[in-house]
Design an enzyme around this catalytic site. Sequence first.
Site, short mmCIF file in Angstrom:
data_model
loop_
_atom_site.label_atom_id
_atom_site.label_comp_id
_atom_site.label_asym_id
_atom_site.label_seq_id
_atom_site.Cartn_x
_atom_site.Cartn_y
_atom_site.Cartn_z
N GLN A 31 0.81 -1.22 0.00
CA GLN A 31 0.00 0.00 0.00
C GLN A 31 0.84 1.26 0.00
O GLN A 31 0.33 2.34 -0.29
CB GLN A 31 -0.91 0.02 1.23
CG GLN A 31 -2.01 -1.02 1.19
CD GLN A 31 -2.82 -1.00 2.47
OE1 GLN A 31 -2.47 -1.64 3.44
NE2 GLN A 31 -3.90 -0.23 2.48
N HIS A 51 -6.68 -9.82 5.33
CA HIS A 51 -6.83 -8.66 4.45
C HIS A 51 -5.45 -8.14 4.00
O HIS A 51 -5.24 -7.88 2.81
CB HIS A 51 -7.62 -7.58 5.21
CG HIS A 51 -7.78 -6.27 4.50
ND1 HIS A 51 -9.01 -5.77 4.10
CD2 HIS A 51 -6.85 -5.32 4.13
CE1 HIS A 51 -8.82 -4.58 3.52
NE2 HIS A 51 -7.54 -4.29 3.52
N GLU A 52 -4.52 -8.03 4.95
CA GLU A 52 -3.18 -7.51 4.61
C GLU A 52 -2.41 -8.49 3.72
O GLU A 52 -1.67 -8.07 2.81
CB GLU A 52 -2.36 -7.21 5.87
CG GLU A 52 -3.00 -6.28 6.89
CD GLU A 52 -3.55 -4.99 6.33
OE1 GLU A 52 -3.10 -4.55 5.25
OE2 GLU A 52 -4.46 -4.44 6.97
N LEU A 96 -7.37 1.47 3.99
CA LEU A 96 -6.78 2.80 3.86
C LEU A 96 -6.56 3.18 2.39
O LEU A 96 -6.45 4.35 2.07
CB LEU A 96 -5.45 2.86 4.63
CG LEU A 96 -5.59 2.75 6.15
CD1 LEU A 96 -4.23 2.64 6.82
CD2 LEU A 96 -6.38 3.92 6.71
N HIS A 116 -3.31 -8.02 0.25
CA HIS A 116 -2.57 -6.88 -0.35
C HIS A 116 -1.23 -7.36 -0.90
O HIS A 116 -0.82 -6.94 -1.98
CB HIS A 116 -2.31 -5.80 0.70
CG HIS A 116 -3.43 -4.82 0.90
ND1 HIS A 116 -3.95 -4.06 -0.13
CD2 HIS A 116 -4.12 -4.45 2.01
CE1 HIS A 116 -4.92 -3.28 0.34
NE2 HIS A 116 -5.04 -3.49 1.64
NI NI Z 1 -6.32 -2.60 3.10
#
Ligand code: NI
Length: 207
Positions: free
Chosen positions: A51, A134-135, A93, A138
């Site tokens: 991210q 979730h991470e 985010l 990513h």
């Molecule tokens: Ni996220």
Amino acid sequence: MALLNILRYPDPRLHKVAVPVTEFGERLATLVANMAETMYDAPGVGLAASQVDVHERVVVIDTTETHDELLVFVNPEITWASDEKQVYDEGCLSVPNVYDGVERPARVKVRAQDAKGAFFELECEGLLAVCIQHEMDHLMGKVFVEYLSPLKRNRIKAKLQKEERGLEREAALKAAGRRYYGDDESRFRRHAGVRRLRPARPDRCRL
Ligand code: NI
């Protein structure tokens, strides 16, 4: 330490696949410190290196209200997942102001290394289980909106692209010393009372 720029969906760099970390030195320590500062500042509960445009397998998480239990996962792997599932209203985010339910295993075991390279294993449940999954998505170049229907995903994409254009216009006007009042359509929509459901504690779901 420094705040890092968080990529916003649909930035194509969010879809790069992260590579494993092989060196556990000063550079990694700085990255972890900067990622933690960026996550706390946002504020969010978790942040993956992808991210912030660093495509290495590094994740930081802190699910506490007091922001004093930072978890660092380098090269995380899920070694076990429960058959039991849970649905959680996830946010991200990289996808501001969007929350939607995603179903995932309720509990997982994760094996990872810390910032110094030491291995550990952790059994995760509740918000922590949601967050680590979730991470780790990513790190594989996957954003949570990809679990939603194509219709919803396209709406989100269009909304964020429009916001991005607004931000760019705002920056250009600011640079020219003028004030930005937003475009007419968005003002109309606000005044027309378009219903928007937001979780009571959005900072608890920004992953
Ligand atoms: Ni996220």
